[in-house]
Enzyme design. Structure first.
Site, PDB file in Angstrom:
ATOM      1  N   ILE A   8       0.854  -1.182   0.000  1.00  0.00           N
ATOM      2  CA  ILE A   8       0.000   0.000   0.000  1.00  0.00           C
ATOM      3  C   ILE A   8       0.891   1.234   0.000  1.00  0.00           C
ATOM      4  CG2 ILE A   8      -1.876   1.218   1.180  1.00  0.00           C
ATOM      5  CD1 ILE A   8      -2.450  -1.438   2.675  1.00  0.00           C
ATOM      6  N   GLY A  10       1.530   5.439   0.315  1.00  0.00           N
ATOM      7  CA  GLY A  10       0.970   6.596   0.998  1.00  0.00           C
ATOM      8  C   GLY A  10       0.288   6.260   2.308  1.00  0.00           C
ATOM      9  N   SER A  13      -0.657   8.580   6.712  1.00  0.00           N
ATOM     10  CA  SER A  13      -1.849   9.199   7.287  1.00  0.00           C
ATOM     11  C   SER A  13      -3.066   8.836   6.450  1.00  0.00           C
ATOM     12  CB  SER A  13      -1.699  10.726   7.366  1.00  0.00           C
ATOM     13  OG  SER A  13      -1.582  11.275   6.064  1.00  0.00           O
ATOM     14  N   TYR A 147      -5.590  18.598 -10.416  1.00  0.00           N
ATOM     15  CA  TYR A 147      -5.904  17.410  -9.610  1.00  0.00           C
ATOM     16  C   TYR A 147      -6.891  16.515 -10.354  1.00  0.00           C
ATOM     17  CZ  TYR A 147      -7.614  14.584  -5.712  1.00  0.00           C
ATOM     18  OH  TYR A 147      -7.980  13.538  -4.901  1.00  0.00           O
TER      19      TYR A 147
END
Length: 273
Positions: A8, A10, A13, A147
């Site tokens: 996984i 990132g 947080s 984004y």
């Protein structure tokens, strides 16, 4: 189930951290990656409190050398969750092409770097490729041009890859969170700073920024989103597209008639069967 390995990205947080813990609770061997492993304290503390363990590795998704160092030594990998990403608020006239390119580098090309390195292992295990995108990968939103462009690109790439990967036994899915109460939303700059630098777009940006707090009182928790991701990892027939909340489903349904992606996958899958 027998122990399977999931990597996984990132995980320092937010959704990544919560997914690492939820997957470990469900019996997965979790390789939890982050660019800066000195930020692993929150993850490790949460893991201890939950009575589980995770393996922390350094991984900068934008650096092919870092990706190779993280993945090349693995002998087994049953799932990859591409979660690492960065938020961005801005509009084209007020920023440089380099600013836009930087957003694409993390949110799009970073996903490609990790996925390309992991695919041989996923083919061997007939595993799962899951990429966290966003409702912003379905519906373009004001002042989120770069984004949303990156998330649209990821969705298009994965939708195109899915029928090809399925011929080798790899399932591909995208996960679309809506508003999530996490540090991610705070990583895009302060309201006043952004508005003060917006020039002729300041009134519109102020209105956009003022709307955001109204969405977050009903934001889902990272843990809730993580449960949807782990359920997808363990599903016998994982959908291509999954929204992590009813609100996200309703929002994307404004645009998507094929809500879970099954119609597109059935059509394009027939082209390579």
């Amino acid at each position: 189930m027998s122990t399977k390995t999931v990597l996984i990205t990132g995980t320092s947080s937010g959704i990544g951290l919560a997914t690492a813990i939820a997957a470990a609770r469900s019996g997965w061997h979790v390789i939890a990656t982050m660019r800066d492993t000195t930020r692993a304290d929150a993850l490790l503390a949460t893991a201890r409190a939950a009575g589980v363990s995770v393996e922390v590795r350094s991984l900068d998704v934008t650096d092919p050398v870092s990706v190779a160092a993280c993945i090349d030594g693995l002998t087994d990998l049953h799932a990859l969750v591409n979660n690492a990403g960065t938020g961005h608020v801005g509009t084209l006239e007020q920023e440089s092409i380099e600013d836009v390119r930087a957003v694409m580098e993390v949110n799009f090309f970073g996903v490609l770097h990790v996925t390309k390195a992991a695919l041989p292992l996923l083919r061997a295990s007939k595993g799962r490729l899951v990429t966290v995108t966003s409702i912003g990968g379905v519906v373009g939103q004001p002042f989120s041009e770069a984004y949303c462009a990156a998330k649209f690109a990821v969705e298009g790439f994965m939708e195109s890859l899915a029928p090809v990967a399925s011929t080798t036994g790899v399932s591909v899915s995208v996960v679309e969170p809506g508003a999530v109460a996490s540090e991610f939303s705070g990583n895009v700059g302060g309201r006043d700073t952004l508005v003060n630098g917006a020039g002729p777009y300041a009134p519109a940006l102020a209105a956009y920024q003022d709307r955001a707090p109204k969405a977050f009182p009903t934001a889902q928790t990272p843990q809730d989103a993580a449960e949807r991701i782990v359920a997808l990892l363990e599903s016998d027939e994982p959908a291509f597209r999954v929204q992590t909340s009813d609100a996200a489903h309703e929002f994307t349904a404004v645009k998507l008639a094929d809500g879970d992606g099954s119609s597109v996958q059935a059509m394009t899958g027939a082209w390579v069967a």
